[in-house]
Motif scaffolding. Structure first.
Motif, mmCIF file in Angstrom:
data_model
loop_
_atom_site.group_PDB
_atom_site.id
_atom_site.type_symbol
_atom_site.label_atom_id
_atom_site.label_comp_id
_atom_site.label_asym_id
_atom_site.label_seq_id
_atom_site.Cartn_x
_atom_site.Cartn_y
_atom_site.Cartn_z
ATOM 1 N N LYS A 1 1.020 4.331 -2.710
ATOM 2 C CA LYS A 1 0.867 5.724 -2.307
ATOM 3 C C LYS A 1 2.020 6.574 -2.840
ATOM 4 O O LYS A 1 1.826 7.696 -3.327
ATOM 5 N N THR B 1 0.828 -1.211 0.000
ATOM 6 C CA THR B 1 0.000 0.000 0.000
ATOM 7 C C THR B 1 0.859 1.256 0.000
ATOM 8 O O THR B 1 0.557 2.235 -0.696
ATOM 9 N N TYR C 1 -3.433 -1.636 -8.406
ATOM 10 C CA TYR C 1 -2.938 -0.280 -8.129
ATOM 11 C C TYR C 1 -2.210 0.293 -9.341
ATOM 12 O O TYR C 1 -2.434 1.436 -9.743
ATOM 13 N N GLY D 1 -3.315 9.046 -1.660
ATOM 14 C CA GLY D 1 -3.619 9.829 -0.475
ATOM 15 C C GLY D 1 -3.215 9.109 0.791
ATOM 16 O O GLY D 1 -2.559 8.063 0.762
ATOM 17 N N ASP D 2 -3.593 9.661 1.918
ATOM 18 C CA ASP D 2 -3.296 9.115 3.243
ATOM 19 C C ASP D 2 -1.806 8.847 3.443
ATOM 20 O O ASP D 2 -1.403 7.825 4.013
ATOM 21 N N THR E 1 2.189 7.013 6.893
ATOM 22 C CA THR E 1 0.902 6.716 6.266
ATOM 23 C C THR E 1 -0.188 6.794 7.321
ATOM 24 O O THR E 1 -0.009 6.371 8.460
ATOM 25 N N GLY F 1 -3.731 5.984 6.646
ATOM 26 C CA GLY F 1 -4.969 5.343 6.224
ATOM 27 C C GLY F 1 -4.733 4.448 5.028
ATOM 28 O O GLY F 1 -3.595 4.257 4.573
ATOM 29 N N GLN F 2 -5.811 3.875 4.472
ATOM 30 C CA GLN F 2 -5.723 2.913 3.380
ATOM 31 C C GLN F 2 -5.985 3.528 2.008
ATOM 32 O O GLN F 2 -5.798 2.849 0.987
ATOM 33 N N THR F 3 -6.388 4.788 1.951
ATOM 34 C CA THR F 3 -6.752 5.394 0.676
ATOM 35 C C THR F 3 -5.550 5.543 -0.246
ATOM 36 O O THR F 3 -4.500 6.034 0.155
ATOM 37 N N VAL F 4 -5.714 5.092 -1.498
ATOM 38 C CA VAL F 4 -4.695 5.251 -2.541
ATOM 39 C C VAL F 4 -5.376 5.898 -3.740
ATOM 40 O O VAL F 4 -6.361 5.361 -4.256
#
Length: 373
Positions: free
Chosen positions: A191, A187, A221, A345-346, A338, A340-343
């Motif tokens: 990002k 992740t 991704y 972002g975060d 990091t 959060g989980q948002t990709v």
């Protein structure tokens, strides 16, 4: 050979049962005492003849055997039983003693810590308590208190151990992420690729062919972001992947997460450093892991040339003091955090001021809870 187990209230009663049923030639194999039972004494005995055989009378056996020398008399059966009981009691006493020693040691350490805290000035005592409340490990908190006069001196003192990565992400051709299982390497790679693709030509190489679903995750991704992806079955194939993307500004390498104690796996990554292409290695650590695991992970992964640390799962942390603990333990600059989980972002790339602000004045929800004037 005939073997039998006897139970009685006392060792003498058990011995009498043995002699009555098996005779004087019986051998005591074991004896135990089980508290709380009606017949707590358990004796296992045997005699060297089968049921139905007629044992040789002791008088005839003695007469037939040549007399060479007068041997020492063997210990009586009740002495053997008593000896077994004493061993059991000794083991029990040693176990209880070890437990008491552990309790006393913990108590003394607490008393020592309290005594040391009392010896501090009120300003230093407030600083120590504040740091511990923020999640800073006690040994680091005490070291800091030795260099401050009060709360307002803490940020300056922390700068000795807190540093951040400087320079653009194209400062090194290859950026490789390493770390334990589940720390968030895949992740984080996504990002970073998303954050840098606007100004840089990027590519991703995945070595994570061990974890179920890992390749599919990074493939999705890369497709969404439009970043080329290479799958390398092992580190020796990384060189050919790099050659195919020689025109890229930065190439991110995702690695498999394994147990930090797996030294063989770490050795498998060494060919990446033999490609002739500069590699910047980032060790990812979770803000939620306990210090013992962090210490274990650093001890293992520091065998590789680690350049930076990245802190993941900051949104799941209870306290941000873990940031300082990681920086102080590893002695490496922080490259990213990091949240959060948002990709995409975060992800954030903090400077020292922001990092210290998070450690000292913010909780995981981002709310300021204190101010250091």
């Amino acid at each position: 050979m005939k073997m039998k187990t006897f139970q009685a209230k006392t060792f003498h009663e058990a011995l009498a049962q043995v002699k009555k049923e098996l005779g004087d030639d019986a051998v005591i194999l074991s004896s135990t005492e089980k508290k709380g039972q009606l017949n707590p004494v358990v004796v296992e005995a045997a005699v060297d003849y089968e049921v139905g055989d007629v044992p040789v009378p002791r008088q005839m056996e003695t007469a037939a055997r040549p007399v060479l020398a007068k041997a020492a008399a063997p210990p009586a059966d009740d002495e053997i039983l008593q000896g077994g009981a004493e061993v059991i009691q000794l083991r029990r006493a040693l176990t209880e003693m070890c437990a008491e020693v552990g309790t006393i040691r913990g108590y003394l350490e607490t008393v020592k810590a309290d005594a040391e805290e009392v010896s501090l000035s009120p300003e230093k005592r407030d600083a120590l308590r504040f740091l511990k409340e923020r999640g800073v490990r006690e040994e680091y908190a005490r070291e800091l208190c030795g260099r401050v006069n009060g709360l307002t001196d803490i940020p300056r003192a922390m700068l000795d151990k807190v540093n951040v990565r400087k320079g653009g992400w194209d400062a090194c051709k290859v950026v490789m992420m390493i770390g334990p299982t589940g720390v968030g390497k895949t992740t984080t790679i996504a990002k970073l690729a998303a954050a840098t693709r606007a100004g840089l030509r990027t590519a991703i190489i995945s070595l994570d062919n061990y974890r179920i679903g890992a390749l599919e995750q990074i493939r999705i991704y890369s497709k969404i972001m439009g970043v080329p992806l290479e799958i390398a079955t092992d580190a020796r194939r990384v060189k050919s992947c790099l050659e195919r993307h020689a025109d890229k500004d930065v190439i991110f390498i995702d690695t498999t997460g394994r147990n930090p104690l797996n030294a063989a796996f770490l050795d498998e990554l060494l060919p990446v450093y033999e490609t002739g292409v500069p590699v910047e290695t980032h060790l990812l650590v979770s803000a939620t892991c306990d210090y013992a695991f962090l210490e274990q992970a650093w001890k293992a992964y520091s065998r590789l040339p680690v350049d930076c640390i990245g802190i993941t799962k900051a949104d799941e942390a209870v306290q941000y003091g873990a940031f300082y603990n990681a920086a102080a333990l590893c002695g490496k600059p922080v490259s990213c955090i990091t949240t959060g989980q948002t990709v995409p972002g975060d992800i954030m790339f903090p400077n020292c001021k922001k990092l210290l602000q998070m450690v000292l004045t913010e909780n995981p929800a981002g709310m300021e809870i204190a101010a250091l004037a």
